[in-house]
Motif scaffolding. Structure first.
Motif, mmCIF file in Angstrom:
data_model
loop_
_atom_site.group_PDB
_atom_site.id
_atom_site.type_symbol
_atom_site.label_atom_id
_atom_site.label_comp_id
_atom_site.label_asym_id
_atom_site.label_seq_id
_atom_site.Cartn_x
_atom_site.Cartn_y
_atom_site.Cartn_z
ATOM 1 N N PRO A 516 150.707 -1.009 41.797
ATOM 2 C CA PRO A 516 151.484 -2.248 41.960
ATOM 3 C C PRO A 516 151.869 -2.533 43.413
ATOM 4 C CG PRO A 516 152.869 -0.494 41.103
ATOM 5 C CD PRO A 516 151.488 0.059 41.148
ATOM 6 N N ASP A 517 151.798 -1.518 44.282
ATOM 7 C CA ASP A 517 152.212 -1.686 45.675
ATOM 8 C C ASP A 517 151.016 -2.197 46.496
ATOM 9 O OD1 ASP A 517 154.065 0.409 48.025
ATOM 10 O OD2 ASP A 517 153.077 -1.524 48.291
ATOM 11 N N ASP A 518 150.980 -3.510 46.737
ATOM 12 C CA ASP A 518 149.854 -4.107 47.470
ATOM 13 C C ASP A 518 149.751 -3.578 48.888
ATOM 14 O OD1 ASP A 518 149.666 -7.512 46.073
ATOM 15 O OD2 ASP A 518 149.108 -5.533 45.289
ATOM 16 N N GLU A 519 150.877 -3.375 49.542
ATOM 17 C CA GLU A 519 150.861 -2.897 50.927
ATOM 18 C C GLU A 519 150.224 -1.510 51.011
ATOM 19 O OE1 GLU A 519 154.594 -3.205 52.905
ATOM 20 O OE2 GLU A 519 153.931 -2.066 54.658
ATOM 21 N N ALA A 520 150.565 -0.638 50.070
ATOM 22 C CA ALA A 520 149.987 0.702 50.050
ATOM 23 C C ALA A 520 148.486 0.645 49.754
ATOM 24 C CB ALA A 520 150.694 1.564 49.009
ATOM 25 N N THR A 521 148.087 -0.272 48.866
ATOM 26 C CA THR A 521 146.666 -0.416 48.542
ATOM 27 C C THR A 521 145.876 -0.895 49.753
ATOM 28 O OG1 THR A 521 147.216 -0.925 46.243
ATOM 29 C CG2 THR A 521 145.012 -1.526 46.997
ATOM 30 N N ILE A 522 146.436 -1.853 50.482
ATOM 31 C CA ILE A 522 145.774 -2.362 51.690
ATOM 32 C C ILE A 522 145.611 -1.246 52.715
ATOM 33 C CG2 ILE A 522 146.090 -3.858 53.701
ATOM 34 C CD1 ILE A 522 147.301 -5.942 51.784
ATOM 35 N N LYS A 523 146.648 -0.470 52.923
ATOM 36 C CA LYS A 523 146.562 0.643 53.874
ATOM 37 C C LYS A 523 145.491 1.641 53.455
ATOM 38 C CE LYS A 523 151.317 0.565 55.661
ATOM 39 N NZ LYS A 523 152.623 1.287 55.727
ATOM 40 N N SER A 524 145.397 1.891 52.166
ATOM 41 C CA SER A 524 144.405 2.824 51.652
ATOM 42 C C SER A 524 142.984 2.293 51.894
ATOM 43 C CB SER A 524 144.630 3.052 50.159
ATOM 44 O OG SER A 524 143.604 3.851 49.616
ATOM 45 N N ILE A 525 142.789 0.996 51.663
ATOM 46 C CA ILE A 525 141.466 0.385 51.873
ATOM 47 C C ILE A 525 141.088 0.414 53.351
ATOM 48 C CG2 ILE A 525 140.212 -1.811 51.781
ATOM 49 C CD1 ILE A 525 141.756 -2.412 49.171
ATOM 50 N N LEU A 526 142.029 0.060 54.216
ATOM 51 C CA LEU A 526 141.765 0.069 55.661
ATOM 52 C C LEU A 526 141.378 1.467 56.131
ATOM 53 C CD1 LEU A 526 144.669 -2.204 56.985
ATOM 54 C CD2 LEU A 526 142.275 -2.835 56.673
ATOM 55 N N LYS A 527 142.129 2.462 55.675
ATOM 56 C CA LYS A 527 141.850 3.846 56.082
ATOM 57 C C LYS A 527 140.501 4.308 55.540
ATOM 58 C CE LYS A 527 143.922 8.445 56.380
ATOM 59 N NZ LYS A 527 142.687 9.184 56.047
ATOM 60 N N TYR A 528 140.152 3.862 54.355
ATOM 61 C CA TYR A 528 138.878 4.239 53.735
ATOM 62 C C TYR A 528 137.694 3.804 54.608
ATOM 63 C CZ TYR A 528 135.549 4.911 49.886
ATOM 64 O OH TYR A 528 134.524 5.332 49.095
ATOM 65 N N VAL A 529 137.788 2.617 55.175
ATOM 66 C CA VAL A 529 136.730 2.128 56.064
ATOM 67 C C VAL A 529 136.771 2.875 57.395
ATOM 68 C CG1 VAL A 529 135.843 0.124 57.318
ATOM 69 C CG2 VAL A 529 136.650 -0.129 54.955
ATOM 70 N N GLN A 530 137.974 3.084 57.929
ATOM 71 C CA GLN A 530 138.106 3.780 59.214
ATOM 72 C C GLN A 530 137.563 5.201 59.152
ATOM 73 O OE1 GLN A 530 142.245 3.476 60.288
ATOM 74 N NE2 GLN A 530 142.188 1.247 60.432
ATOM 75 N N ASP A 531 137.702 5.835 58.012
ATOM 76 C CA ASP A 531 137.257 7.225 57.860
ATOM 77 C C ASP A 531 135.735 7.357 57.793
ATOM 78 O OD1 ASP A 531 139.991 8.412 55.727
ATOM 79 O OD2 ASP A 531 139.839 8.128 57.898
#
Length: 577
Positions: A516-531
């Motif tokens: 439910p936490d959109d901000e946490a999901t966005i951070k997770s997606i961004l990090k997934y690409v960066q990694d």
């Protein structure tokens, strides 16, 4: 209607029975005299350099030692048995190493220094590389990729011409050691090619996203590169002839060699066409504004080869630029991404003595298709078609354009058009049709005040995103994002960015697993690409959630609709403070 060059220059015969190395290091085809040419490659940080004749010798030494280490012989086996990947920042030895490989009849596959281990692994496997040259700063990434690709450590070597690159691990053989070893080895048998072999043999395997889809190996022949060098020399000959030196010798330039030597722009336009004309390339490993300006001042650089984000950086740093003497610069040549007319005008006001030139080309045309001529500069234009290039403009409905100022897809026929994509017959057939290369770019032809036909690139039909001149394929990022548990469906589009020109933004339809936490999901997606992806592929434009990704009945993502939505959101948000 077929459009041709506005230049009256006559293209000389293009040899098709020699490798690039012999073309570049002999005078048989109009090259600037070797003994009189400027030093071809000079380190912009240390000043280390070699004369053209020294480079010629070093190429032979490297080739002899490579032949011994890899059991490669010039006239034995296919070029595909002798593929060498170079994964390095710019150095003064990168091009000579490539020419040494060509002396053995091998293929050079340059890899982007920004690649992640996963991306480099793909290139190593796809090219079936037999050896890898890298540099100390990139060694950890290279080792990880090589291990994953099954390339043994004893086939990994180091280019050691970098200043301040750290201690060189003694277990890896260096390029300097190859050169020293080659001095005592016997001369190699000369390549014995029949007519046409230079046109069908691959010299460079450069990875490009093409007009769509995932990165593909572009097979560039020896004749492709040779032709483009001769075309650019023909375009500039009349202007250079008016600039002969006081002693009667031919004019030559000092070039800014900042752009990646792995990128087709840096590889062919700067490092091949420039040195063929006797120019000197001042090599820098990466962009840093003060370092770049200091090099212009110290080496009296006359031509600034850049991309639009560097121009914008200079415009936003007038006080820094004012600290350096840039009076040696007579021309700026930009490519890899369009330069807006407004930006060009701002730069012209800042540096009125500098001629602003643009060029347009693709990896698939190896390289330049159009370029601005000094006699007919039109800001915003990509210049004339260069000698030997033919073009057609075709509407989406398949109607051929016969009038000026009428947009359509640009099709190209030229001696630089490449052999096709490695192991990808489908993409090859879709891009190279009946002798014409379909660029995926929308263009118009307009006449200048001097009555010359100019090409203007007005839109991008293809889906590529250009981040500081680097290609980013939306399909590649979309495929990666779909493996994230929170992503049910997605689309990646370009949004404008002041510093980079464009950056990727992900439009995501969330999966049932998304929290439910959109901000946490966005951070997770961004990090997934960066990694997993190179920096220029990161989602610098952010992530926006959407209920359903819009698609056509055939399943094609409606990117234009998404781009229009993003533009409306930016307008509603207003200007940044």
């Amino acid at each position: 209607m077929v459009f041709t060059s506005s230049s009256p220059a006559v293209l000389p015969p293009i040899p098709d029975n020699i490798p690039i190395s012999q073309f570049m290091l002999t005078e048989a085809n109009g090259r600037y005299p070797l003994a009189k040419a400027r030093d071809p490659f000079t380190c912009g940080l240390t000043g280390k350099t070699y004369s053209t004749l020294e480079v010629k010798d070093r190429v032979q030494y490297m080739a002899r030692a490579l032949a011994k280490a890899l059991n490669w012989e010039p006239n034995r086996g296919s070029e595909w048995d002798k593929t060498l990947v170079i994964f390095s920042v710019n150095t003064i030895d990168t091009l000579p190493l490539g020419w040494a490989t060509h002396e053995l009849g091998g293929i050079v596959s340059p890899a982007n220094a920004a690649y992640s281990a996963e991306e480099l692994k793909h290139q190593l496997l796809d090219s079936k590389a037999k050896a890898l040259f890298t540099c100390v700063p990139l060694l950890p990434t290279a080792l990880k990729a090589a291990s994953a690709a099954g390339l043994p450590k004893d086939r990994i070597y180091l280019i050691d011409a970098l200043p301040d690159s750290g201690k060189i691990p003694t277990q890896y053989k260096t390029l300097s050691q190859f050169v020293e070893e080659g001095k005592s080895l016997p001369k190699l048998e000369k390549l014995n090619w029949r007519a046409g072999e230079g046109a069908r043999r691959t010299a460079y395997l450069c990875y490009s996203s093409g007009t769509s889809g995932l990165p593909k190996g572009v097979m560039i022949s020896h004749r492709n590169v040779i032709a483009n060098v001769l075309q650019m020399a023909a375009l500039e000959k009349s202007w250079r002839d008016t600039k002969k030196n006081a002693d009667g010798s031919y004019y030559s330039d000092v070039l800014l060699g900042l752009l990646p030597q792995s990128h087709i722009y840096g590889l062919v336009v700067i490092c091949h066409a420039g040195t063929f004309r006797g120019d000197q390339v001042i090599v820098l490993p990466k962009f840093e504004l003060r370092t770049c300006l200091a090099a212009v001042q110290k080496f009296r650089i006359s031509v600034l080869f850049v991309v639009p984000p560097i121009i914008i950086n200079m415009l936003r740093s007038p006080d820094v630029c004012a600290e350096y003497d840039l009076s040696s610069a007579v021309a700026l040549l930009t490519g890899a991404a369009p330069l807006g007319q407004e930006t060009a005008l701002d730069f012209q006001k800042m540096y009125p003595r500098v001629a602003i030139r643009q060029a347009y080309g693709l990896t698939e045309t190896a390289t330049v298709v159009t370029a601005t001529h000094f006699d007919d500069v039109v800001l915003g234009s990509s210049g004339w078609l260069i000698p030997g290039v033919e073009a057609r403009i075709v509407t989406p409905e398949g109607v051929e354009v016969t009038q000026y100022d009428t947009p359509g897809e640009l099709w190209i026929r030229a001696p630089g058009v490449v052999l096709g994509y490695l192991n990808n017959e489908k993409a090859t057939k879709e891009t190279f049709i009946d002798g014409w290369m379909h660029t995926g770019d929308e263009a118009v032809i307009r006449k200048s005040d001097k009555g010359k036909e100019h090409v203007f690139i007005v839109d991008r039909i293809k889906e590529l995103i250009k981040v500081k001149g680097h290609q980013v394929a939306p399909a590649e990022l979309e495929a990666h994002l779909l493996t994230h548990p929170a992503v049910a469906d997605c689309a990646v589009i370009a949004i404008p960015d002041d510093a980079a020109g464009e950056v990727p933004k992900a439009i995501v339809s969330k999966s049932a697993e998304a929290g439910p936490d959109d901000e946490a999901t966005i951070k997770s997606i961004l990090k997934y690409v960066q990694d997993h992806k190179a920096r220029h592929k990161w989602l610098k434009g952010g992530v926006r959630f959407i209920e359903t990704v819009p698609k056509s009945p055939s399943g094609k993502i409606l990117r234009r609709l998404l781009r229009d939505q993003e533009a409306a959101i930016r307008r509603q948000a207003g200007p940044k403070l």
